[in-house]
Design an enzyme around this catalytic site. Structure first.
Site, mmCIF file in Angstrom:
data_model
loop_
_atom_site.group_PDB
_atom_site.id
_atom_site.type_symbol
_atom_site.label_atom_id
_atom_site.label_comp_id
_atom_site.label_asym_id
_atom_site.label_seq_id
_atom_site.Cartn_x
_atom_site.Cartn_y
_atom_site.Cartn_z
ATOM 1 N N ASP A 25 111.498 79.146 -4.963
ATOM 2 C CA ASP A 25 110.146 79.548 -4.603
ATOM 3 C C ASP A 25 109.324 79.474 -5.880
ATOM 4 O O ASP A 25 109.417 80.341 -6.737
ATOM 5 C CB ASP A 25 110.176 80.979 -4.031
ATOM 6 C CG ASP A 25 108.773 81.506 -3.725
ATOM 7 O OD1 ASP A 25 107.788 80.774 -3.951
ATOM 8 O OD2 ASP A 25 108.676 82.664 -3.264
ATOM 9 N N LYS A 86 100.209 76.851 -10.826
ATOM 10 C CA LYS A 86 100.278 76.322 -9.461
ATOM 11 C C LYS A 86 98.889 75.923 -8.940
ATOM 12 O O LYS A 86 98.746 74.984 -8.169
ATOM 13 C CB LYS A 86 100.891 77.388 -8.547
ATOM 14 C CG LYS A 86 101.261 76.890 -7.156
ATOM 15 C CD LYS A 86 102.032 77.977 -6.412
ATOM 16 C CE LYS A 86 102.411 77.555 -5.014
ATOM 17 N NZ LYS A 86 103.251 78.583 -4.360
ATOM 18 N N GLU A 185 106.249 77.234 2.844
ATOM 19 C CA GLU A 185 106.682 78.612 2.595
ATOM 20 C C GLU A 185 106.884 79.438 3.864
ATOM 21 O O GLU A 185 107.920 80.095 4.010
ATOM 22 C CB GLU A 185 105.706 79.283 1.613
ATOM 23 C CG GLU A 185 105.925 78.775 0.184
ATOM 24 C CD GLU A 185 104.725 78.942 -0.733
ATOM 25 O OE1 GLU A 185 103.781 79.654 -0.353
ATOM 26 O OE2 GLU A 185 104.742 78.363 -1.832
ATOM 27 N N ASP A 207 101.753 85.283 6.466
ATOM 28 C CA ASP A 207 102.030 85.210 5.031
ATOM 29 C C ASP A 207 100.744 85.437 4.248
ATOM 30 O O ASP A 207 99.921 84.536 4.114
ATOM 31 C CB ASP A 207 102.639 83.822 4.726
ATOM 32 C CG ASP A 207 102.990 83.644 3.241
ATOM 33 O OD1 ASP A 207 102.665 84.526 2.433
ATOM 34 O OD2 ASP A 207 103.600 82.611 2.916
#
Lengths: 623, 198
Positions: A25, A86, A185, A207
């Site tokens: 992750d 990211k 994800e 999420d």
């Protein structure tokens, strides 16, 4: 006849050989690595027992440090300490300029528009920075598992576009990892949850992270995880909760709108602390530095905070409603709701989600680790360690893919939430007589008007034989593989002229662009429809004028009286004027005006051409 | 059918479960379903999952490039067949193309004036729905109405196809498409209204 002969892959490896595989992750704030050991998927700690690796990299002349140590240096040496990389993945130099004040680093333009960050250790790309994080995780995994890794599954946000996925894959390769698969994800979370519970039926994965929101609706059946729909908001998360609370504090404390940057950062941290404190108490004290040494003391209750974040939660629920509709699923069909991401710890979020779905959401898997655990389970299967495992993932593309057509409109070729891999073709034709080339513009997004979508690639199909407008048959084929990467090819069917492009944009959307696109696709549908109608009428007007001019040039002299010609010319002038600055309705009426004025002319031309065509033929040929 | 190609796994002596994929099969043959408008949805779902279980590229993570490429094509083909058969309008249209009927999306349209009038009325009702006292409720009712009319057309299509009245069947497919567009429009309107409520 094409024949495909394929062997069962799980059987093709030595059954006694266990391949080491991990799930990673790669998060904005923290990263994790997990693996399946003795049938159990678990995250792997470092030598000091810490599971989370801060996604922070520090560069100096002496070398590179990653994680906790790098994070500690952030305060002392901010320009050489890269955090939240990211957000930069798959972005270009131009994109970064608009990421406003969030990024303190110094950028230099590199080859092909890929930005480099200037550090004491040299210029580095976001891909290289991510690779440093991945390398540390790979080394950690090899140390704990005792051998070289056969491959890895890396997770990405569901909304990640081609460029961002490609950049993530490149970083993994650079870190010496063999990438089995990029995995969304929320889908990873569903695997961790579904396999754990042996569930069958429809589940929703909610999420809510620090900066993004994803909702996925999946059907679980006999080990098959079929994503029915995915949606979300790429610019909505816990950070926005903090901002709402901070704004409330400013109002209560009578702070000016434009306090200095340092003070605002502090205020955001205070807001975040208050939010966390309210997770398990009804109210919390606030002590805020207002200006200079002046301090404001106050208190915020749980109820007050809930009011502040209510509109934000409502936005997430709107996305849930849309995803359910796209999935063709009713709310009461959802048998479980899985919560992922740190922001789902806020009690009011849980409560509203529970109300919406009519059931308590599941929070029994650590929301920080669930994604890595799911990725590890998938990696174990892809490594071939479970030849009898039925587990299979069927994922979708998050945003529609299409081609720009006349007038700046978008023709969607693959709609959002189509299961991948997928190949779809659509035929287009030429607009002008004798046209020998066609420019193709590949775009991604939901809006009808091309300017509001993301441009993925442009290429040109040449060598179309000259024909009258509308006669050429150009077949455009879109192919998307299991990782979500797109290939486009175009072919003129009559001549066989061919052109193709692998869609690998050098950088992706800016945060602002993604935010604006998503918001726009929600709230500007009406404006789109009007814009679309206007463009359609403009294109139609051009076509009518061109056809009329051609007809007048050919037969105007022979078939029209002077007065008739005058009436047609006048109608044509009105259309030209309407085309220039009228709305859709005005243009439409002007087109009708031309059609009416030209009615007799058209009829006479028709008769004439029929007479010509029939001349010299016997009557029975037409029966 | 061509002879099976020796796979690399056979060379290792590992057992091989061959999957023969014949790209000349039509979507019904691929899914092992009878060619026809009536659909056994459970059988389609089962066949889809079974085929993807054998063909999905994830099953070939350890295989060579060529097999992986074939797997992508095969899986895309299965996805297309599944999507086509699952949807009434697409399945109806596909059945006609199997019989050699050609569709031209630019030119083909329904010309029945009564039907077109009805379409205009429904479209107007959709456009006016946001001004209704309970706009979302009104949209739900309209969507239900649209679905029911489309369903009635499906039944007529099945009859026409069975009786080999191909031209009538084609006209019915074109009409079904009108209802699909209305359904999509109703969906977009509902999304817009929901967003405005926030």
């Amino acid at each position: 006849m094409a024949l495909l002969q394929i062997s069962e892959p799980g059987m093709s490896t030595n059954p006694h050989e266990h391949r080491l595989a991990v799930g990673i992750d790669l998060g904005t704030t923290n990263s994790l690595v997990a693996s399946v050991r003795s049938g159990v998927a678990e995250t792997l700690p470092d030598a000091e027992g810490r599971h989370l690796l801060p996604s922070v990299v520090h560069y100096s002349a002496d070398g590179v440090t990653v994680g906790h140590e790098a994070k500690r240096r952030a305060a002392l040496d901010p320009l050489n300490t890269i955090a939240s990389v990211k957000r930069l993945m798959g972005r270009g130099v131009e994109d970064l300029k608009t990421l406003n004040g969030h990024i303190p680093y110094e950028f230099v333009a590199g080859e092909g528009g890929v930005p480099r960050i200037r550090t004491a250790g040299g210029d580095v790309t976001p891909v290289q920075v991510s690779a440093e994080i991945l390398r540390v995780l790979r080394e950690r995994a090899e140390a704990s598992l005792g051998g070289e890794l056969s491959g890895a599954v890396i997770t990405v946000p569901a909304y990640f576009d081609d460029a961002q996925r490609q950049a993530t894959k490149d970083a993994a390769t650079l870190a010496g990892l063999n990438v089995f698969r990029l995995l969304n994800e929320p889908t990873a979370a569903a695997i961790a949850y579904g396999l754990d519970k042996g569930q069958e039926g429809v589940i929703a994965v909610y999420d809510l992270g620090g900066g993004t929101f994803d909702i996925s609706i999946l059907r679980l059946s006999k080990g098959v995880f079929q994503v029915l729909a995915t949606g979300g908001d790429s610019a909505l998360g816990g950070d926005d909760f903090d901002r709402a609370i901070a704004e409330w504090i400013m109002q209560e404390a009578g702070m000016a709108g434009e306090s200095d940057h340092q003070r605002m950062r502090k205020l955001m941290m205070d807001a975040c602390a208050a939010k966390e404190a309210l997770s398990d108490s009804d109210e919390t004290e606030l002590s805020i530095q207002v200006a200079g040494d002046q301090v404001w003391n106050g208190c915020i209750t749980c109820e007050q905070m809930n009011c502040l974040i209510e509109p934000l939660i409502n936005k997430t629920l709107a996305a849930c409603r849309r995803a359910l509709r796209d999935a063709g699923v009713e709310r009461d069909e959802v048998i479980d709701v899985v919560m992922v991401g740190g922001s789902t710890r806020v009690p009011h979020v849980r409560q509203r989600v529970a109300e919406f779905f009519g059931r308590e959401p599941r929070v029994d898997i650590d929301p920080d680790r669930v994604v890595a655990v799911g990725a590890a389970l998938q990696a174990d299967v892809l490594a071939g360690n479970k030849p009898d495992e039925e587990m299979l993932l069927l994922d979708v593309i998050p945003l529609s893919l299409g081609i720009e057509t006349m007038g700046g409109l978008v023709e969607h070729i693959i709609p959002r939430n189509t299961t991948i891999p997928v190949a779809r073709a659509q035929e287009f034709t030429t607009f002008k007589d004798g046209q020998t080339a066609m420019a193709l513009h590949v775009v991604q997004g939901e809006r009808d008007v091309v300017d509001h979508n993301r441009s993925l690639a442009r290429f040109t199909l040449r060598g179309i034989p000259p024909m009258v407008a509308g006669a050429a048959r150009i077949r455009v084929t879109f192919q998307v593989d299991a990782d979500g990467l797109l290939n486009v090819s175009a072919r003129e069917e009559l001549s066989g002229a061919h052109a193709a492009i692998e869609v690998k944009p050098s950088y992706g959307l800016t945060d602002n662009e993604i935010e604006t696109m998503l918001r726009d696709s929600m709230s500007h549908a009406r404006e789109d429809m009007e814009a679309r109608r206007l463009r359609e009428q403009q294109v139609e007007a051009d076509r009518v004028i061109e056809a009329l001019d051609a007809a007048l040039a050919a037969d105007g002299e022979a078939l029209l009286e002077a007065a008739e010609r005058q009436a047609i010319d006048a109608a044509r002038e009105r259309l030209v004027a309407a085309r220039a600055d009228g709305d859709a309705e005005t243009i439409k009426r002007a087109i009708q005006g031309v059609e009416k004025a030209g009615e007799d002319f058209v009829a006479r031309r028709m008769n004439q051409s029929i007479r010509k065509a029939m001349a010299g033929h016997r009557v029975e040929e037409f029966e | 059918m061509a002879a099976a190609r020796a796979s690399t796994s056979e060379a290792h002596g590992a057992p091989v479960i061959p999957v023969n994929l014949d790209f000349s099969q039509n979507h019904f043959e691929l899914m092992g379903l009878p060619v026809g408008f009536a659909l056994d949805r459970a059988a389609l779902e089962d066949a889809y999952r079974r085929l993807q279980g054998q063909l999905h590229p994830d099953r070939f993570a350890q295989s060579g490039d060529q097999e992986r490429r074939l797997a992508v094509q095969g899986a895309a083909w299965v996805n297309e067949a599944y999507a086509t058969l699952k949807d009434d309008t697409r399945r109806a249209r596909y059945l006609l193309t199997l019989q050699g009927v050609e569709f031209n999306d630019e030119r083909d349209t329904a010309s029945d004036p009564v039907f077109l009038m009805e379409q205009m009325e429904l479209r107007e009702a959709l456009e006016e729905a946001p001004e209704a006292a309970d706009p979302l409720g009104r949209l739900d009712a309209l969507s239900g109405d649209i679905a029911a009319r489309r369903k009635a057309l499906s039944a007529q299509f099945a009859e026409a196809l069975d009786a080999d009245r191909v031209d009538e069947a084609k006209t019915l497919v074109l009409k079904m498409r009108f209802y699909d567009k209305l359904r999509d429009e109703a969906r977009r309107t509902a999304e817009r209204l929901e967003d405005e409520l926030l």
